[in-house]
Scaffold this motif. Sequence first.
Motif, short mmCIF file in Angstrom:
data_model
loop_
_atom_site.label_atom_id
_atom_site.label_comp_id
_atom_site.label_asym_id
_atom_site.label_seq_id
_atom_site.Cartn_x
_atom_site.Cartn_y
_atom_site.Cartn_z
N GLU A 138 0.83 -1.22 0.00
CA GLU A 138 0.00 0.00 0.00
C GLU A 138 0.86 1.26 0.00
O GLU A 138 0.37 2.33 -0.35
CB GLU A 138 -0.91 0.06 1.23
N THR A 181 -0.02 -15.26 2.63
CA THR A 181 -0.25 -16.08 3.84
C THR A 181 -1.66 -16.66 3.94
O THR A 181 -1.98 -17.28 4.96
CB THR A 181 0.03 -15.25 5.12
N TYR A 236 0.48 -23.41 0.15
CA TYR A 236 1.21 -22.40 0.94
C TYR A 236 2.55 -22.99 1.41
O TYR A 236 3.61 -22.37 1.21
CB TYR A 236 0.35 -21.96 2.13
N LYS A 241 6.26 -21.75 0.27
CA LYS A 241 7.18 -21.22 1.28
C LYS A 241 8.48 -22.04 1.28
O LYS A 241 9.57 -21.49 1.44
CB LYS A 241 6.54 -21.24 2.67
#
Length: 304
Positions: free
Chosen positions: A42, A76, A139, A143
Amino acid sequence: MKNTGCSGSRPTLLLIGSNGQVGWELRRTLAGIGDVVAASIEGECGPVIDLMDPDALARLISETKPDAVINAAAYTAVDKAEADREIAQRINADAVGEMGALLAKTGTPIIHYSTDFVFSGNLNRAYTEDDTPDPLNVYGETKLGGERALLESGAKALVFRTSWVYGARGANFLLTMLRLFKEREELRVVDDQIGSPTWSRMLAEMTSMVLYRVLHGDLDLDQVGGLYNLTGAGQVSWCGFASAILEASGLDARLIPIPSTEYQAPAMRPMYSVLDNSLFQETFGLSMPDWRLSLTQCLEELKR
Ligand SMILES: NC(=O)c1ccc[n+]([C@@H]2O[C@H](COP(=O)([O-])OP(=O)(O)OC[C@H]3O[C@@H](n4cnc5c(N)ncnc54)[C@H](OP(=O)(O)O)[C@@H]3O)[C@@H](O)[C@H]2O)c1
């Protein structure tokens, strides 16, 4: 290294993913050891970085010329990742490998995080760094790809494998339970998955203490770089964790323990994913507090 605290000027620390639960804590703890460039998707408190864009990463590193990089960004959303493999692969694996390759050129140290979900949970003892990963979900696979890509990149890297992260901010089990205790009289929580809850603040503090010593030449990553387990001490089931939250919060609800088979989710999760922290303790002379103590402290902080 461009500059360190030793030479009088403060090191520049590029923090990627500074709005996540670990990233947010790192902003505060890293500020004690250097000037933090808090990059996030952001761009609220620093430069914008979207790890989907390889050029943006190279640009950010060349513009900030960091003395160290701390990567707390990741995809995540464990369940969502099952359908979003390409995005998870890009953020959790490919981008991490690219980070490593860029930083290897300048010898810039990097600290990165991985997960207990690289394991299937079929062992009946805590996993060490030597155990062979066998992830059950996308995930965990991505990772694992990130860990490997970084450690093979030639960068001076530390990878901290952590688990069950919670804190005062972000999407996590603690905040979800506190909300649900207020909304519902009764809650069904999985009781046959065992792990180690880890307070995001403790992870950030350990990271900063280790990084301080790296930046001051007290630790040489050519010797101690690599993979380390780093979780809250002790172990508990999700239902046990929920029960401790309920008790410490003083709220009122009824917890019903259920088996994983009664909790339908897109991603499979390990039944037992406790990590053995001995290597981190022996190497750095630091140890994480018991998960109950951290939970109490985190709840006190939330009340304040
Ligand atoms: N949470 C856990 O229980 C847990 C357990 C074991 C290991 N870990 C690892 O610990 C580390 C920190 O996790 P966390 O709990 O702090 O995660 P988090 O709260 O989800 O934070 C991850 C951050 O990464 C950012 N991000 C996502 N996609 C991005 C992109 N394309 N470009 C740049 N930034 C992006 C997110 O931004 P948005 O929120 O705006 O998308 C978010 O701020 C991660 O490596 C994670 O895999 C976490």
